[in-house]
Motif scaffolding. Structure first.
Motif, mmCIF file in Angstrom:
data_model
loop_
_atom_site.group_PDB
_atom_site.id
_atom_site.type_symbol
_atom_site.label_atom_id
_atom_site.label_comp_id
_atom_site.label_asym_id
_atom_site.label_seq_id
_atom_site.Cartn_x
_atom_site.Cartn_y
_atom_site.Cartn_z
ATOM 1 N N GLU A 211 -4.630 -0.798 4.570
ATOM 2 C CA GLU A 211 -5.087 0.543 4.202
ATOM 3 C C GLU A 211 -5.136 1.437 5.439
ATOM 4 O OE1 GLU A 211 -8.511 1.738 1.229
ATOM 5 O OE2 GLU A 211 -9.364 1.237 3.197
ATOM 6 N N ASP B 114 0.826 -1.200 0.000
ATOM 7 C CA ASP B 114 0.000 0.000 0.000
ATOM 8 C C ASP B 114 0.864 1.255 0.000
ATOM 9 O OD1 ASP B 114 -1.901 2.065 0.610
ATOM 10 O OD2 ASP B 114 -3.229 0.537 1.426
ATOM 11 N N THR C 207 -6.430 0.878 -3.030
ATOM 12 C CA THR C 207 -6.286 -0.556 -3.292
ATOM 13 C C THR C 207 -7.628 -1.274 -3.306
ATOM 14 O OG1 THR C 207 -6.000 -1.052 -0.933
ATOM 15 C CG2 THR C 207 -4.005 -0.577 -2.211
#
Length: 587
Positions: free
Chosen positions: A415, A46, A433
């Motif tokens: 995230e 990420d 994502t």
């Protein structure tokens, strides 16, 4: 007896590993992530996608700790409803649906059936368990209670998920579908979750996705954090034994069950963790495999523990236990746990015989759960949180520690952790994502016609049959494997001991951050998991690995010895460290 160390250092004629050297040559980044389990890897990916200068280090192989010891489930956690963890269940169901879309090469729908032997049992005890989180005297859950739970579970799938809603059937239909079930079954309830067929390779896909984002993302396995020096983290390369320092603005601790131990090494005492041990066995039992009818059987045993039995990779996975554990000690599947598994199989399939010769693989791991005092293990929260703590004596470096987390929610968790890290850096998210396919899931064909089209487009040199095998094994990343095999031309050949693999394919796998022989047999492939790692396969793979990595005879002997001991100690797979078959000679 000493505990096997999967990261044992080898000093003879080891070249400096290029990924470690890249970090040593530029020993600074905005973020240093310590711990290459699924959550650390997901956060690495990420942050890399956001353009952050990020380094990930892992003391063993990627996804070799708690992440390698899961039930292989991608599930919403229907039983977490009884714990009152509604936020977690909703997120888990949504992430389950998302992973079916983003990683269809490894995450597959799994029908799950609950056998029910009463109608009203548990109605009075369930509220007490909900309020007190104490297990109390085990009480079987009846049809009414399960029905209510599954209705709530379905309600969390209203985000466009593509799995069917649950359904109840009576005894007659239940036994027609699952004739080996206990004959006193009254109902079965069937709902859908998902299974991840090869979690270690899915984790590796995430690593490769991160590295593809650019040179600002760097990583090395077999590098451990051993201390702090001012504003820097002291790292040790477990292959060479050398130490070096890395500076970062933010240090992220994602070492799972070992989070407190890592923080202690970095100079900050924390008491965040309280993991429990879960063990599993893998059986080669065709009758039990057939009895599952292509789906999972999921139920509560008489002691209140949740039990799962389901077909996976041609075998049957049985689990799991939930026992107090010390992260300083190796997690092992004991003989008592094996007896427990055999008893629970008999509880639901009384006419099917299971015994120890049918066990092809066993494993155990410690769940990264938070400290829980006297709360019963089954009621310990499976949710996660992020703690900010001091980094040693530094007044400038920020440190985040992840507490909890599970395979199903790794993307959402990553995230969240990435967002907290970005906030500390004063940066904003630029890439989501949420709908970003993972690794070999990019462009993965999901219908028979689409698969045929992909195979014909990529299989001209290998043939359709072999190309289909590689597509199933690697997703669309099979294209790179195929290119490597084709480049080998006449030198590629099927393995004598494992004709489903070839010499050039093994060479490709050795190039995937593979440092030790154990990495190849346990995580780059499922050869050990399905019981295919006999002596001839061990010898042949050892020789091929040595040829690919350029190991000396001394290094090869050490690798074989360490792999053989790890296989025996952790998985009850017995192979001889000495080369005993002609298959070990590879020119």
């Amino acid at each position: 007896m000493s505990t096997p160390n999967p990261a044992q250092a080898f000093h003879a004629e080891d070249d400096v590993r290029s990924n470690v050297e890249a970090i040593r040559q530029n020993p600074s980044a905005q973020v240093l992530i310590i711990g290459g389990g699924i959550n650390g890897i997901g956060t690495f990916r990420d942050l890399a996608l956001q353009g952050v200068e990020v380094i990930l280090v892992e003391r063993g192989d990627y996804a070799s700790g708690a992440s390698s010891a899961s039930s292989h489930m991608i599930h919403g956690g229907v039983r977490y409803l009884e714990n009152g963890e509604f936020r977690l269940v909703k997120e888990s169901v949504q992430e389950r649906n998302r992973l079916l879309r983003l990683a269809p090469h490894y995450v597959k729908p799994l029908p799950t059936t609950i056998p029910i032997f009463s109608t009203f049992s548990g109605i009075l005890s369930a509220p007490l368990r909900f309020l007190t989180h104490k297990q109390g005297k085990p009480k079987e859950r009846g049809a009414l209670l399960i029905k209510v739970g599954l209705m709530g579970y379905d309600s969390f799938s209203r985000d466009g998920g593509n799995v069917p809603r649950h359904r109840f059937v009576g005894r007659k239909k239940s036994l027609a579908k699952l004739p080996k079930l206990r004959p006193d079954v009254k109902y079965t309830a069937t709902y859908y979750d998902a299974a991840v067929e090869n979690p270690e390779r899915l984790a590796l896909d995430l690593v490769q996705d991160a590295l593809a984002a650019g040179p600002h993302a760097r990583t090395a396995n077999y590098v451990e954090a051993i201390g702090a020096s001012g504003d820097k983290v002291v790292l040790r390369d477990t292959v060479s034994g050398e130490t070096f320092e890395v500076a970062a603005e933010v240090v992220v601790n994602t070492t799972g069950p070992w989070t407190d131990l890592t923080n202690e090494a970095l100079g900050e005492a924390t008491r965040f963790m309280g993991g429990t041990k879960g063990s599993h066995i893998v059986l080669d039992n065709p009758e039990l495999y057939e009895a599952c009818a292509g789906g999972e059987v999921f139920f509560e045993n008489n002691d209140g523990r949740i039990v799962l039995i389901y077909p996976l990779n041609g075998r049957v996975l049985v689990g799991t236990t939930d026992l107090e554990a010390d992260p300083r000690e190796p997690a092992l599947c004991t003989e008592e746990e094996v007896d427990y598994f055999f008893d629970l199989v008999g509880h639901v399939f009384p006419t099917i015989t299971v015994d120890r010769p049918q066990i092809v693989y066993r494993y155990s791991g410690i769940r990264p759960l938070p400290g829980h005092g006297d709360t019963a293990p089954g009621f310990v929260s499976r949710d996660y949180r992020i703690e900010q703590a001091a980094f040693g004596t530094s007044t400038t470096v920020k440190q985040l520690s992840l507490v909890g987390g599970k395979w199903t929610t790794f993307r959402a968790l990553s995230e969240h952790l990435a967002n907290d890290t970005l906030a500390l850096l004063g940066r904003a998210r630029t890439v989501s994502t949420t709908d970003l396919a993972i690794g070999g899931g990019k462009g993965y064909p999901q219908t028979p016609a689409a698969i045929t089209t992909w195979v014909r487009a990529h299989g001209a040199d290998l043939g359709e049959e072999r190309t289909r095998v590689l597509l199933a094994r690697y997703g669309t990343n099979a294209a790179a494997v195929i290119a490597h095999i084709v480049a080998a031309e006449e030198t590629d050949a099927p393995l004598e001991s494992l004709p489903g693999y070839s010499t050039a394919e093994v060479d490709f796998l050795m190039g995937e951050h593979t440092v030790h022989l154990s990495d190849l047999v346990l995580r780059r492939t499922i050869i050990a998991f399905v019981g295919s790692l006999g002596q001839p396969a061990f010898d042949e793979l050892s020789a091929l690995a040595a040829r690919s990595a350029g190991w000396s005879d001394e290094r090869l002997a050490a690798e074989r010895a360490q792999a053989a001991e790890n296989l025996r100690f952790f998985h009850e797979i017995v192979v001889e460290a000495a080369n005993t078959t002609a298959a070990g000679a590879v020119n």
